[in-house]
Design a protein around this motif. Structure first.
Motif, PDB file in Angstrom:
ATOM      1  N   GLU A  49       0.872  -1.142  -0.169  1.00  0.00           N
ATOM      2  CA  GLU A  49       0.011  -0.103   0.232  1.00  0.00           C
ATOM      3  C   GLU A  49       0.795   1.411   0.081  1.00  0.00           C
ATOM      4  O   GLU A  49       0.363   2.424  -0.449  1.00  0.00           O
ATOM      5  CB  GLU A  49      -0.946   0.042   1.291  1.00  0.00           C
ATOM      6  CG  GLU A  49      -1.938  -0.740   1.154  1.00  0.00           C
ATOM      7  CD  GLU A  49      -2.993  -0.705   0.154  1.00  0.00           C
ATOM      8  OE1 GLU A  49      -3.288   0.703  -0.244  1.00  0.00           O
ATOM      9  OE2 GLU A  49      -3.541  -1.242  -0.829  1.00  0.00           O
ATOM     10  N   ILE A  50       2.038   1.205   0.347  1.00  0.00           N
ATOM     11  CA  ILE A  50       2.953   2.260   0.389  1.00  0.00           C
ATOM     12  C   ILE A  50       3.435   2.758  -1.094  1.00  0.00           C
ATOM     13  O   ILE A  50       4.273   2.013  -1.939  1.00  0.00           O
ATOM     14  CB  ILE A  50       4.233   2.011   1.261  1.00  0.00           C
ATOM     15  CG1 ILE A  50       3.906   1.756   2.484  1.00  0.00           C
ATOM     16  CG2 ILE A  50       5.115   3.144   1.144  1.00  0.00           C
ATOM     17  CD1 ILE A  50       4.820   1.316   3.402  1.00  0.00           C
ATOM     18  N   ARG A  55      -1.614   9.222  -1.627  1.00  0.00           N
ATOM     19  CA  ARG A  55      -2.246  10.610  -1.966  1.00  0.00           C
ATOM     20  C   ARG A  55      -3.773  10.680  -1.944  1.00  0.00           C
ATOM     21  O   ARG A  55      -4.414  11.854  -1.696  1.00  0.00           O
ATOM     22  CB  ARG A  55      -1.848  11.154  -3.280  1.00  0.00           C
ATOM     23  CG  ARG A  55      -2.477  10.691  -4.427  1.00  0.00           C
ATOM     24  CD  ARG A  55      -1.761  11.044  -5.754  1.00  0.00           C
ATOM     25  NE  ARG A  55      -2.170  10.250  -6.620  1.00  0.00           N
ATOM     26  CZ  ARG A  55      -3.284  10.512  -7.471  1.00  0.00           C
ATOM     27  NH1 ARG A  55      -4.114  11.436  -6.915  1.00  0.00           N
ATOM     28  NH2 ARG A  55      -3.524   9.775  -8.460  1.00  0.00           N
ATOM     29  N   LEU A  56      -4.495   9.525  -1.979  1.00  0.00           N
ATOM     30  CA  LEU A  56      -5.734   9.474  -2.007  1.00  0.00           C
ATOM     31  C   LEU A  56      -6.338   8.866  -0.491  1.00  0.00           C
ATOM     32  O   LEU A  56      -5.695   8.288   0.122  1.00  0.00           O
ATOM     33  CB  LEU A  56      -6.284   8.359  -2.927  1.00  0.00           C
ATOM     34  CG  LEU A  56      -5.848   8.745  -4.539  1.00  0.00           C
ATOM     35  CD1 LEU A  56      -6.249   7.275  -5.196  1.00  0.00           C
ATOM     36  CD2 LEU A  56      -6.337   9.990  -4.915  1.00  0.00           C
ATOM     37  N   SER A 241     -14.789  10.695   9.760  1.00  0.00           N
ATOM     38  CA  SER A 241     -15.134   9.728   8.601  1.00  0.00           C
ATOM     39  C   SER A 241     -14.191   8.678   8.256  1.00  0.00           C
ATOM     40  O   SER A 241     -14.250   7.741   7.405  1.00  0.00           O
ATOM     41  CB  SER A 241     -15.630  10.551   7.431  1.00  0.00           C
ATOM     42  OG  SER A 241     -16.731  11.229   7.751  1.00  0.00           O
ATOM     43  N   TYR A 242     -12.594   9.000   8.339  1.00  0.00           N
ATOM     44  CA  TYR A 242     -11.642   8.223   8.082  1.00  0.00           C
ATOM     45  C   TYR A 242     -10.800   7.702   9.230  1.00  0.00           C
ATOM     46  O   TYR A 242      -9.714   8.116   9.209  1.00  0.00           O
ATOM     47  CB  TYR A 242     -10.860   8.899   7.049  1.00  0.00           C
ATOM     48  CG  TYR A 242     -11.536   9.329   5.791  1.00  0.00           C
ATOM     49  CD1 TYR A 242     -11.540   8.645   4.475  1.00  0.00           C
ATOM     50  CD2 TYR A 242     -12.139  10.685   5.742  1.00  0.00           C
ATOM     51  CE1 TYR A 242     -12.392   9.161   3.345  1.00  0.00           C
ATOM     52  CE2 TYR A 242     -12.555  11.214   4.594  1.00  0.00           C
ATOM     53  CZ  TYR A 242     -12.948  10.466   3.609  1.00  0.00           C
ATOM     54  OH  TYR A 242     -13.446  10.813   2.293  1.00  0.00           O
ATOM     55  N   PRO A 243     -11.493   6.843  10.102  1.00  0.00           N
ATOM     56  CA  PRO A 243     -10.671   6.343  11.155  1.00  0.00           C
ATOM     57  C   PRO A 243      -9.391   5.502  11.042  1.00  0.00           C
ATOM     58  O   PRO A 243      -8.570   5.266  11.789  1.00  0.00           O
ATOM     59  CB  PRO A 243     -11.559   5.687  12.059  1.00  0.00           C
ATOM     60  CG  PRO A 243     -12.418   5.060  11.054  1.00  0.00           C
ATOM     61  CD  PRO A 243     -12.767   6.177  10.196  1.00  0.00           C
ATOM     62  N   LEU A 244      -9.578   4.594   9.576  1.00  0.00           N
ATOM     63  CA  LEU A 244      -8.451   3.770   9.001  1.00  0.00           C
ATOM     64  C   LEU A 244      -7.942   4.171   8.046  1.00  0.00           C
ATOM     65  O   LEU A 244      -8.668   4.404   7.006  1.00  0.00           O
ATOM     66  CB  LEU A 244      -9.088   2.593   9.111  1.00  0.00           C
ATOM     67  CG  LEU A 244      -9.466   1.909  10.465  1.00  0.00           C
ATOM     68  CD1 LEU A 244     -10.236   0.525  10.058  1.00  0.00           C
ATOM     69  CD2 LEU A 244      -8.471   1.604  11.378  1.00  0.00           C
ATOM     70  N   ASP A 245      -6.489   4.165   7.958  1.00  0.00           N
ATOM     71  CA  ASP A 245      -5.742   4.672   6.787  1.00  0.00           C
ATOM     72  C   ASP A 245      -5.743   3.331   5.795  1.00  0.00           C
ATOM     73  O   ASP A 245      -6.189   2.237   6.085  1.00  0.00           O
ATOM     74  CB  ASP A 245      -4.550   5.219   6.967  1.00  0.00           C
ATOM     75  CG  ASP A 245      -3.560   4.182   7.937  1.00  0.00           C
ATOM     76  OD1 ASP A 245      -3.439   3.016   7.347  1.00  0.00           O
ATOM     77  OD2 ASP A 245      -2.865   4.725   8.886  1.00  0.00           O
TER      78      ASP A 245
END
Length: 349
Positions: A49-50, A55-56, A241-245
């Motif tokens: 994922e790196i 950027r999204l 709304s985005y607790p997990l990356d």
């Protein structure tokens, strides 16, 4: 204190986490971290994922992880909630389910974050005493309440409650939510997730910090009736709304998919726990029955605070709680065989 604080901030008593020392060459047995590393598949998924995709924004709903959890437990994705560690999931449950105008019930010896959440959200609560063997007595919870919460296995005692007892609790409290906090369930208990389809008032929370060796990733989850999950989603989407990356979602999903690594490391911890219990019993300790990756022990002729301080001088850190009923106990995380032997050798000295 500052004049700029909101008034309620002055009354808060924050949770104190276990010490994370910066010193090297320590045998760290104080915060119940898994001594074995994460699944190699989880590490590979996180590494993949790196890249430019960072950027999204991540998927705000964590659908890949919800599906992985649903597949593992045989439930529907609509019955799964995911968040930034089980502490955040619990916080949302306190906020969204336990503000009922009646006291929340939980054990007198239990996870010390519960009264902190009650203070944060203005929730009245009552503590129910564990019995003389530090076990939960279900009948003691037969009183008016706005909800019930307890860890299973309990922390810091490590004692586990069977599904039959949990069912009795659910049947006696059909008008309130019963939350079973299963941070340590994979080390010797049976998950209450097996009951969620029969009891719409049951919510089960778990973490990937313990049995899946991802404490540094901060991923937690809840499983329950879709109506309970919707309440948590409403709170989450009114807070963050985005607790997990992206990295957390990928790693956590892969950890659930790698069942072989998970089962192998859990069995290693369980085997080590039983060996430590036998050795400490031989040294004269009373060790409570544990279904967790830690033990809770006291010695009839040794002061717990003195023992903890002496172990620290030997470079071994354990957890001592200066609290009523348990101030003579030590909570000791199960480490590698080498770490466990270092502990036992130091105790003998």
């Amino acid at each position: 204190m500052s004049k700029f604080w909101s008034p309620f901030v002055k009354t808060l008593v924050p949770y104190v986490p276990g010490e994370q020392p910066k010193l090297s060459k320590l045998v760290k047995l104080n915060t119940n971290e898994n001594p074995y590393g994460p699944s190699p598949r989880a590490i590979a998924a996180m590494q993949a994922e790196i890249g430019d995709s960072l950027r999204l924004y991540p998927d705000p709903n964590g659908e890949r992880l919800k599906q992985a959890v649903a597949d593992y437990y045989g439930v529907q994705p609509a019955q799964v909630f995911v968040g930034n560690g089980s502490d955040e999931v619990l916080a949302h449950a306190f906020h969204g389910l336990f503000q009922q105008g009646k006291p929340l019930l939980f054990p007198d010896v239990t996870y010390s974050f519960y009264p902190v959440y009650c203070g944060l959200y203005g929730i009245e609560y009552e503590t129910i005493a564990l019995d003389q063997s530090f076990q939960i007595e279900v009948a003691d919870y037969d009183r008016p309440n706005g909800g019930i919460i307890f860890p299973n296995p309990n922390a810091p005692t490590g004692r586990v409650l069977g599904l039959n007892a949990i069912e009795r609790l659910l049947q006696a409290n059909t008008d309130s939510v019963v939350l079973v906090d299963e941070a340590y369930i994979d080390f010797g208990g049976e998950s209450a997730i097996a009951l969620v389809d029969r009891y719409p008032n049951l919510l089960v929370t778990q973490t990937l910090s313990k049995s899946r060796s991802l404490a540094g990733l901060r991923v937690g989850l809840a499983v329950g009736h879709p109506d309970l999950i919707e309440a948590l989603e409403r709170i989450k989407n009114s807070f963050n709304s985005y607790p997990l990356d992206r990295i957390a979602i990928a790693g956590a999903a892969a950890a659930f998919e790698d069942r072989e690594h998970f089962q192998q490391t859990c069995q290693q911890v369980i085997a080590s726990r039983e060996a430590v219990v036998a050795a400490m019993t031989a040294l004269g300790f009373e060790v409570l029955p544990s279904a967790a990756n830690f033990i809770f022990a006291r010695h009839p002729q040794q002061d717990a605070a003195t023992l903890a301080a002496s172990l620290r001088e030997e470079g071994i850190i354990v957890r001592h709680f200066k609290l009523p009923r348990i101030d003579q106990f030590l909570r000791i995380t199960i480490g590698t065989p080498e770490q466990n032997q270092a502990l036992l050798d130091a105790l003998k000295r």
